[in-house]
Scaffold this active site. Structure first.
Site, short mmCIF file in Angstrom:
data_model
loop_
_atom_site.label_atom_id
_atom_site.label_comp_id
_atom_site.label_asym_id
_atom_site.label_seq_id
_atom_site.Cartn_x
_atom_site.Cartn_y
_atom_site.Cartn_z
N CYS A 65 0.82 -1.21 0.00
CA CYS A 65 0.00 0.00 0.00
C CYS A 65 0.85 1.26 0.00
CB CYS A 65 -1.04 0.00 1.11
SG CYS A 65 -0.39 0.15 2.75
N ASP A 108 2.97 2.57 2.24
CA ASP A 108 3.39 3.16 3.50
C ASP A 108 3.41 2.09 4.57
OD1 ASP A 108 3.68 6.14 3.29
OD2 ASP A 108 1.68 5.90 2.42
N CYS A 132 7.16 7.93 2.04
CA CYS A 132 7.68 9.14 1.41
C CYS A 132 8.32 10.07 2.44
CB CYS A 132 6.54 9.86 0.70
SG CYS A 132 5.28 10.42 1.86
N CYS A 164 -0.07 10.14 5.40
CA CYS A 164 1.22 9.61 5.84
C CYS A 164 1.40 9.82 7.34
CB CYS A 164 2.38 10.27 5.11
SG CYS A 164 2.15 10.38 3.36
#
Lengths: 408, 227
Positions: free
Chosen positions: B63, B65, B90, B137
């Site tokens: 997915c 993350d 990220c 995130c």
């Protein structure tokens, strides 16, 4: 290590498939038309006439490169517009029973979104799958063509993974089945044959900004013997034989002509040079970094394209570190996309999501030197090592390779 | 980046393209935490010697993350003594976990209940702001922490304190949960149409549409403070 990584020492542009630097000679040519021949080609005075002659000259020179007739060249505002004109323009003039288009799953969004729009208008679209290296099987195309099919649009070379399709074979199938064939050749112009007769295509989209020319200029080639009518997207003053109204971007067009001439002159030599550098980069990364995967085809790929996935880490964070090292690349990771989905192209190859998220694209260009490549090969492994150290995932390379074997 | 450029980005276009432009323009705080992450744990040996009281993992490589959090708890004072983490993701994901770990360790460690109260928006504020679409995130940091705390509660027999993120099925046909809707809102889908585009919710199960709209309003208010 972090301190070292932050020092920006270089400027290595490896994003030439996004856009290219304008050739100094092209800029010089354009400056002349900004400063001296700024008239409107449609104006009835000497300066307008000069502009008109220059425009004609550019069209002739480009036609010469493509082995086309001058009247078959329509200047547009870029590759995306050319593609829209080809697909929508042809769709709009079809009789009711001709309502089917065939394309592939790895096209640029200019093609995919245009097709999606036409689906809303009642057209049917077949999106052909490619194999795991990004190659379309021409037999699949043959099977997909129906009596309702009027257009096949398949890209020449892919912008993300660099895969090159067998355009000659595809065009011969289309001819045999009496279906028009458009190819998006925006990524091909610097390195591949764009002679329309060699290729046998009916329409072809090109873009100046990918050809070391200016942004905002493109062209659509339309074979006059096979396509009699297109519906324009933009109506107005009737420029470009009524197919693209609006005062011609003379400076841009002159720059485009110059850029294509230079590209043609350097094509063979530059392709050879970049193929060597490309292979050096692929080899260097693979040898120095474990758990990497090359996306696309090893040989049938653009001389300047390297697309590699790194397991256990995510593309955007690699890009950030590369950027800090003065290396400009791009990624197919979800975080760098508009939709938060990883690249549709890499997913279309059937590779697992884990691979798509960690993909990095390096696209080489005229400025790229061997030293640049060696520098990337040197700085990349510690970046990957660091990100892997802070990653909670340690995927099994063999497992992933096994998963990929299952992909047809 | 200059103030002027920031203003241009803030005022231009629709949400998605605006965010697309903004994604690279991280604040200096984000950059410093990204390039020099605090409290990371690297090797298996480090993990062994850390002797975590609770470990939490959320996300997966598929997915895009993932986050693993290791906590040490002072049982007497019910405070978080130490935190270590690993993140796959990220720039924002890494920076937000790093700053979250600093937040809960501050002044000798936060009370567990206070730490559980840290919201994604608090993390984003601490980072000096992050692009809206990157919210998903930083959400992971608090979720990974909650998982680690639950693990600690489980191990110490405090089952009554376990906080489960309950997922409720909203779209009965496609089995889309409130978590899916929450995720879509965090990714910048703030209208029903946008959420439907992302999740396909309500296409087959028309009865759930008003409930989805209500959830979108709720999550919008929760994360972005707007109605």
């Amino acid at each position: 290590m972090n301190k070292q990584i932050k020092e920006k020492t270089r400027n290595i542009y490896l994003d030439n498939s996004a856009t290219t630097r304008v050739e100094p000679e092209v800029k010089k040519e354009m400056d002349f038309y900004y400063e001296e021949v700024y008239g409107n080609p449609g104006s009835f005075h000497s300066l307008g006439l000069k502009a008109k002659k220059s425009l004609k000259d550019a069209r002739n020179r480009i036609a010469n490169i493509l082995s086309a007739k001058p009247k078959e060249i329509i200047f547009t505002g870029g590759g995306t517009e050319s593609i829209n004109l080809a697909i929508k323009g042809l769709a709009e003039v079809q009789p009711k029973e001709k309502n089917h288009i065939i394309t592939t799953t790895i096209e640029h969004h200019a093609v995919l979104d245009t097709c999606e729009y036409l689906e809303k208008k009642g057209f049917k679209v077949t999106y052909l799958n490619v194999d795991k290296q990004g190659i379309l099987d021409p037999e699949d195309l043959k099977k997909a063509i129906k009596k309702e099919t009027f257009l096949v649009s398949i890209m020449y070379a892919n912008n993300e993974v660099g895969t090159i399709q067998d355009i000659k074979k595809i065009s011969s199938i289309c001819k045999e089945k009496n279906v028009k064939f458009h190819t998006d050749a925006c990524q091909a112009s610097l390195y591949l044959d764009i002679n329309v007769n060699n290729l046998g295509i009916d329409m072809m989209s090109l873009n100046a900004s990918k050809t070391r020319g200016p942004k905002g200029v493109g062209l659509l080639y339309v074979r006059s013997s096979s396509i009699l009518k297109l519906e324009p997207l933009i109506h107005g003053g009737g420029q470009e034989r009524g197919l693209r109204s609006g005062t011609e971007n003379l400076q841009g067009i002159m720059g485009f002509a110059k850029a294509l001439e230079l590209a043609e002159k350097n094509k063979e030599k530059e392709s050879k040079r970049l193929t060597i550098l490309r292979n050096r980069l692929i080899k260097g990364i693979k040898e120095n970094t474990p758990k990497t995967f090359l996306n696309g085809h090893p040989a049938k790929r653009l001389p300047n394209n390297v697309n590699i996935s790194f397991l256990d880490i995510e593309g955007e964070s690699i890009l950030l570190y590369l950027d800090a090292k003065g290396i400009y690349a791009s990624s197919g990771s979800a975080c760098t996309s508009k939709t938060l989905d990883p690249s549709h192209v890499i997913l279309a190859l059937g590779v697992p999501y884990e691979i798509a998220h960690g993909s990095i694209r390096f696209t080489l260009g005229k400025e790229t030197t061997e030293q640049d490549i060696d520098y990337v090969v040197k700085v990349l492994p510690p970046i990957v090592k660091h990100l892997r150290e802070i990653s909670p995932f340690k995927l099994d390379e063999k497992e992933i390779r096994k998963k990929m074997e299952l992909v047809i | 980046m200059s103030e002027k450029e920031l203003r241009i980005i803030k005022s231009s276009g629709d949400g998605e393209s605006k965010n697309r432009e903004a994604q690279w323009f991280y604040t200096d705080i984000v950059k410093s935490h990204f390039f020099s992450p605090k409290n990371i744990i690297k090797s298996d040996d480090e993990m062994k010697s850390f002797k975590a009281d609770g470990i939490g993992l959320v996300g997966s490589p598929a997915c895009g993350d993932g986050m693993k959090m290791f906590i040490k708890i002072d049982g007497k004072t019910d405070t978080v003594k130490d935190v270590k983490w690993q993140t796959y993701g990220c720039g924002t994901a890494i920076a937000s976990t790093s700053i979250f770990s600093e937040m809960i360790k501050k002044d000798g460690g936060m009370k567990i209940d206070d730490a559980l109260n840290i919201k994604p928006r608090d993390i984003a504020n601490e980072l000096g702001g992050i692009p809206a679409r990157k919210f998903h995130c930083s959400v992971l940091a608090d979720k990974a922490f909650r998982e680690a705390v639950n693990d600690y509660f489980r191990k110490t027999g405090q089952k009554n304190r376990i906080v489960e993120g309950s997922a409720k099925v909203i779209d009965q046909v496609l089995k889309i949960t409130d978590h899916d809707i929450e995720h879509a809102v965090l990714e910048g889908a703030t209208t029903f149409e946008a959420v439907q585009k992302k999740t396909k919710v309500g296409i087959h199960d028309k009865d759930c549409i008003s409930q989805v709209e209500e959830l979108i309003r709720f999550y919008k208010k929760k994360y972005f403070g707007e109605d």
